[in-house]
Design an enzyme around this catalytic site. Structure first.
Site, PDB file in Angstrom:
ATOM      1  N   ASP A 148      24.297  22.698  33.162  1.00 47.62           N
ATOM      2  CA  ASP A 148      25.112  22.999  31.974  1.00 47.62           C
ATOM      3  C   ASP A 148      25.041  24.469  31.558  1.00 47.62           C
ATOM      4  O   ASP A 148      25.930  24.970  30.875  1.00 47.62           O
ATOM      5  CB  ASP A 148      24.663  22.129  30.784  1.00 47.62           C
ATOM      6  CG  ASP A 148      25.066  20.675  30.968  1.00 47.62           C
ATOM      7  OD1 ASP A 148      25.800  20.369  31.913  1.00 47.62           O
ATOM      8  OD2 ASP A 148      24.641  19.838  30.149  1.00 47.62           O
ATOM      9  N   ARG A 186      32.302  10.120  37.778  1.00 46.64           N
ATOM     10  CA  ARG A 186      31.070   9.956  36.980  1.00 46.64           C
ATOM     11  C   ARG A 186      30.504   8.560  37.272  1.00 46.64           C
ATOM     12  O   ARG A 186      30.644   7.638  36.475  1.00 46.64           O
ATOM     13  CB  ARG A 186      31.443  10.119  35.508  1.00 46.64           C
ATOM     14  CG  ARG A 186      30.354  10.622  34.581  1.00 46.64           C
ATOM     15  CD  ARG A 186      30.099  12.093  34.693  1.00 46.64           C
ATOM     16  NE  ARG A 186      28.970  12.500  33.894  1.00 46.64           N
ATOM     17  CZ  ARG A 186      29.014  13.438  32.951  1.00 46.64           C
ATOM     18  NH1 ARG A 186      30.112  14.071  32.690  1.00 46.64           N
ATOM     19  NH2 ARG A 186      27.930  13.762  32.280  1.00 46.64           N
ATOM     20  N   CYS A 246      35.563  12.224  34.962  1.00 44.89           N
ATOM     21  CA  CYS A 246      35.634  13.130  33.818  1.00 44.89           C
ATOM     22  C   CYS A 246      35.974  14.506  34.351  1.00 44.89           C
ATOM     23  O   CYS A 246      36.242  14.668  35.538  1.00 44.89           O
ATOM     24  CB  CYS A 246      34.320  13.151  33.061  1.00 44.89           C
ATOM     25  SG  CYS A 246      33.038  14.062  33.901  1.00 44.89           S
ATOM     26  N   ARG A 295      33.206  19.620  21.496  1.00 44.32           N
ATOM     27  CA  ARG A 295      32.343  18.492  21.884  1.00 44.32           C
ATOM     28  C   ARG A 295      30.866  18.888  21.834  1.00 44.32           C
ATOM     29  O   ARG A 295      30.006  18.028  21.625  1.00 44.32           O
ATOM     30  CB  ARG A 295      32.670  18.045  23.320  1.00 44.32           C
ATOM     31  CG  ARG A 295      33.955  17.239  23.450  1.00 44.32           C
ATOM     32  CD  ARG A 295      34.091  16.747  24.874  1.00 44.32           C
ATOM     33  NE  ARG A 295      32.811  16.283  25.350  1.00 44.32           N
ATOM     34  CZ  ARG A 295      32.319  16.504  26.569  1.00 44.32           C
ATOM     35  NH1 ARG A 295      33.020  17.174  27.453  1.00 44.32           N
ATOM     36  NH2 ARG A 295      31.141  16.052  26.908  1.00 44.32           N
ATOM     37  N   LYS A 320      22.926  18.257  21.524  1.00 43.78           N
ATOM     38  CA  LYS A 320      23.872  17.140  21.678  1.00 43.78           C
ATOM     39  C   LYS A 320      23.304  16.085  22.621  1.00 43.78           C
ATOM     40  O   LYS A 320      23.365  14.892  22.335  1.00 43.78           O
ATOM     41  CB  LYS A 320      25.194  17.681  22.245  1.00 43.78           C
ATOM     42  CG  LYS A 320      26.119  16.604  22.770  1.00 43.78           C
ATOM     43  CD  LYS A 320      27.399  17.166  23.321  1.00 43.78           C
ATOM     44  CE  LYS A 320      27.364  17.570  24.768  1.00 43.78           C
ATOM     45  NZ  LYS A 320      27.347  16.456  25.737  1.00 43.78           N
ATOM     46  N   ASN A 321      22.750  16.534  23.730  1.00 40.85           N
ATOM     47  CA  ASN A 321      22.314  15.579  24.753  1.00 40.85           C
ATOM     48  C   ASN A 321      21.070  14.797  24.351  1.00 40.85           C
ATOM     49  O   ASN A 321      20.671  13.862  25.038  1.00 40.85           O
ATOM     50  CB  ASN A 321      22.086  16.282  26.091  1.00 40.85           C
ATOM     51  CG  ASN A 321      23.401  16.710  26.724  1.00 40.85           C
ATOM     52  OD1 ASN A 321      24.469  16.336  26.239  1.00 40.85           O
ATOM     53  ND2 ASN A 321      23.325  17.486  27.798  1.00 40.85           N
TER      54      ASN A 321
HETATM   55  C1  UD1 Z   1      23.499  14.472  31.460  1.00 37.17           C
HETATM   56  C2  UD1 Z   1      24.036  15.409  30.406  1.00 37.17           C
HETATM   57  C3  UD1 Z   1      24.917  16.468  31.054  1.00 37.17           C
HETATM   58  C4  UD1 Z   1      24.146  17.187  32.155  1.00 37.17           C
HETATM   59  C5  UD1 Z   1      23.573  16.175  33.144  1.00 37.17           C
HETATM   60  C6  UD1 Z   1      22.697  16.824  34.194  1.00 37.17           C
HETATM   61  C7  UD1 Z   1      24.165  14.016  28.461  1.00 37.17           C
HETATM   62  C8  UD1 Z   1      25.007  13.354  27.439  1.00 37.17           C
HETATM   63  N1  UD1 Z   1      24.787  14.656  29.432  1.00 37.17           N
HETATM   64  O1  UD1 Z   1      24.628  13.817  32.030  1.00 37.17           O
HETATM   65  O2  UD1 Z   1      25.318  17.393  30.038  1.00 37.17           O
HETATM   66  O3  UD1 Z   1      25.036  18.027  32.833  1.00 37.17           O
HETATM   67  O4  UD1 Z   1      22.775  15.213  32.439  1.00 37.17           O
HETATM   68  O5  UD1 Z   1      21.657  17.490  33.603  1.00 37.17           O
HETATM   69  O6  UD1 Z   1      22.959  14.028  28.359  1.00 37.17           O
HETATM   70  N2  UD1 Z   1      24.964   9.984  39.287  1.00 37.17           N
HETATM   71  C9  UD1 Z   1      25.244   8.996  40.193  1.00 37.17           C
HETATM   72  N3  UD1 Z   1      25.103   7.688  39.789  1.00 37.17           N
HETATM   73  C10 UD1 Z   1      24.701   7.338  38.542  1.00 37.17           C
HETATM   74  C11 UD1 Z   1      24.399   8.368  37.632  1.00 37.17           C
HETATM   75  C12 UD1 Z   1      24.545   9.696  38.020  1.00 37.17           C
HETATM   76  O7  UD1 Z   1      25.619   9.255  41.331  1.00 37.17           O
HETATM   77  O8  UD1 Z   1      24.594   6.134  38.259  1.00 37.17           O
HETATM   78  C13 UD1 Z   1      25.132  11.408  39.681  1.00 37.17           C
HETATM   79  C14 UD1 Z   1      26.202  12.108  38.854  1.00 37.17           C
HETATM   80  O9  UD1 Z   1      27.489  11.897  39.386  1.00 37.17           O
HETATM   81  C15 UD1 Z   1      25.788  13.541  38.964  1.00 37.17           C
HETATM   82  C16 UD1 Z   1      24.267  13.461  38.977  1.00 37.17           C
HETATM   83  O10 UD1 Z   1      23.960  12.117  39.369  1.00 37.17           O
HETATM   84  O11 UD1 Z   1      26.244  14.086  40.155  1.00 37.17           O
HETATM   85  C17 UD1 Z   1      23.606  13.795  37.678  1.00 37.17           C
HETATM   86  O12 UD1 Z   1      24.030  12.908  36.701  1.00 37.17           O
HETATM   87  P1  UD1 Z   1      23.135  12.502  35.440  1.00 37.17           P
HETATM   88  O13 UD1 Z   1      21.795  13.120  35.532  1.00 37.17           O
HETATM   89  O14 UD1 Z   1      23.216  11.026  35.303  1.00 37.17           O
HETATM   90  O15 UD1 Z   1      23.938  13.186  34.272  1.00 37.17           O
HETATM   91  P2  UD1 Z   1      24.429  12.531  32.933  1.00 37.17           P
HETATM   92  O16 UD1 Z   1      23.351  11.690  32.347  1.00 37.17           O
HETATM   93  O17 UD1 Z   1      25.767  11.923  33.121  1.00 37.17           O
END
Ligand code: UD1
Length: 417
Positions: A306, A121, A116, A398, A22-23
């Site tokens: 995850d 997020r 979320c 999902r 999915k990711n």
């Molecule tokens: C992706 C995955 C999710 C997985 C995560 C970590 C998808 C669709 N989802 O989520 O399943 O759990 O990677 O491997 O691929 N953060 C900030 N600011 C930002 C962006 C992120 O503070 O602008 C923080 C988030 O709150 C979180 C951490 O960074 O605590 C990791 O987030 P991120 O790596 O961005 O995860 P996602 O891309 O949302």
């Protein structure tokens, strides 16, 4: 609303094929926007999050068709550059469309994703990177209005944290940008490499994906391509955990074990016997599960957040205690209260869970609190004596394609009612 009813406490057995990740599928679908023409994604899982991404592409003017697990996206014509609030809310990850929409149309309007199930997020890293690339972003009444009238301009970007989504958004924005973009402290997850491989097939110039530093040399245009989505390493970890808690032997095919080193080492430590081939993993558990002293979730190649819920569930049945530390998301432990209904002995303190030894689970009425927490309940229910009901299955849908069929093919007594 449907629920899963599982009569557990019995072994499962057989071979199962992993679906596409999915990711990976979500950013790949976003990427098709950049390549005018018809792209084909094979091994694209049939999930509600993927449906939500397809709805966004349709809304933007693309023509999408699904045949089994092959999705064709024709992005020759894009008529809009906004994602309505209801589509953004359907899937929080839709923020990954931002870089691609701006790259294709020079602007975008999307609602802020807010929080979320896993806690806040934030998208500050996405926003500040895009601003550095010449995108003007105004936040108004919960909407982000982005424009790059003179086009996106490549720049040097250092991420404070190697965010997966931010790395993907920057790559997507940089492909058609003027000049060169360099991302320092980039995420190294396999899904980043998959995205770069697809875009490079389309004609992009992305170097170093999978390393700390990714360099993207902007090009004027890219064309469509055909691509096979990588296997879902989290789905595979869920099947392995299910085999481990039920004391079973299961073979999972269409896997990339290279993507799962940190996860597989936990199964080894727990006393499971693994036989790892090029594209398959067989797991067998005959003796009592052993605890591991500590697990910390980390960015790739560390232990993935995850995979935490199904593996913590497995450890709840081990011979002794495990300390589990969640370092990526604030609110990841909501499902633990549901696990306790089945008898798990777990205490949580902020981002730390002390998982104490429990001999067996008993069936109970539960509800999924989020995607991976829901999968953890399925794993627990397969081990539990008696009947477990799991409500709010939409969370599980999902990210797991027809989870009841997958496990009934392995001989589990599981149905959706
Ligand atoms: C992706 C995955 C999710 C997985 C995560 C970590 C998808 C669709 N989802 O989520 O399943 O759990 O990677 O491997 O691929 N953060 C900030 N600011 C930002 C962006 C992120 O503070 O602008 C923080 C988030 O709150 C979180 C951490 O960074 O605590 C990791 O987030 P991120 O790596 O961005 O995860 P996602 O891309 O949302």
């Amino acid at each position: 609303m449907s629920k899963l009813v599982i009569s557990g406490g019995r072994k499962i057995d057989g071979t199962i094929l992993a679906h596409g990740a999915k990711n990976s599928a979500l950013p790949l679908l976003a990427a098709t926007l950049l390549c005018k023409g018809e792209s084909v994604l094979h091994n694209c899982p049939n999930l509600s999050d993927v449906d939500a991404a397809i709805k966004i592409l349709n809304y933007l003017g693309c023509y999408c068709k699904r045949e089994g697990n092959t999705v064709t996206v024709n992005s020759s014509v894009v008529t809009k550059n906004e994602i309505p609030d209801d589509l953004m809310r359907e899937m929080r990850s839709s923020i990954v469309f931002l870089g691609a929409i701006i790259g294709r149309t020079g602007g975008a309007i999307v609602s802020s994703p807010g929080g979320c199930e896993l806690g806040p997020r934030p998208i500050d890293l996405h926003i500040s990177a895009l601003k550095k690339m010449g995108v003007t972003i105004e936040e108004e009444h919960g909407f982000l209005k982005c424009s790059a009238i003179d086009g996106i301009i490549g720049n040097d970007i250092t991420l404070q944290f190697p965010s997966v989504g931010a790395t993907e958004n920057i790559i997507l924005a940089a492909v058609l940008a003027k000049g060169e973009t360099v991302i320092h402290n980039a995420a190294k997850e396999p899904e980043i490499v998959d995205l770069a491989e697809f875009l490079n097939k389309c004609g992009a110039n992305i170097f170093g994906a999978g390393n700390d530093t990714v360099r993207i040399v902007g090009v004027d245009k890219i064309g469509p391509a055909e691509h096979y989505v990588i296997p879902d390493r989290i789905e595979v970890a869920t099947y392995l955990a299910a085999a481990a808690v039920t004391g079973s032997k299961v073979n999972v095919k269409k896997v990339n074990p290279e993507h799962m080193r940190a996860t597989l080492s936990i199964f080894n430590e727990c006393g499971c016997v693994l036989s790892v081939g090029d594209e398959e993993i067989t797991i067998e558990r005959n003796k009592r599960l052993l605890s591991v002293p500590m697990i910390k979730t980390m960015v790739y190649p560390g232990f993935p957040t995850d995979a935490g819920p199904p593996i913590l569930t497995m450890l709840a049945l081990a011979d002794s205690s495990t300390l589990f530390i969640e370092n990526i998301f604030q609110n990841r432990f909501k499902y633990i209260d549901e696990l306790k209904r089945l008898g798990a002995k777990i205490r949580t303190y902020s981002n730390v869970a002390l998982v104490e030894s429990c001999k067996k689970f008993m069936g109970a009425k539960t509800a999924a609190t989020d995607l991976r927490g829901g999968a953890a309940l399925v794993v627990a229910a397969l081990a539990a004596e008696g009947i477990t009901e799991i409500d709010n299955v939409y969370h599980i849908d999902r990210g797991y394609e027809n989870i009841e069929r997958c496990f009934s093919n392995l001989g589990a007594d599981i149905k959706r009612v």
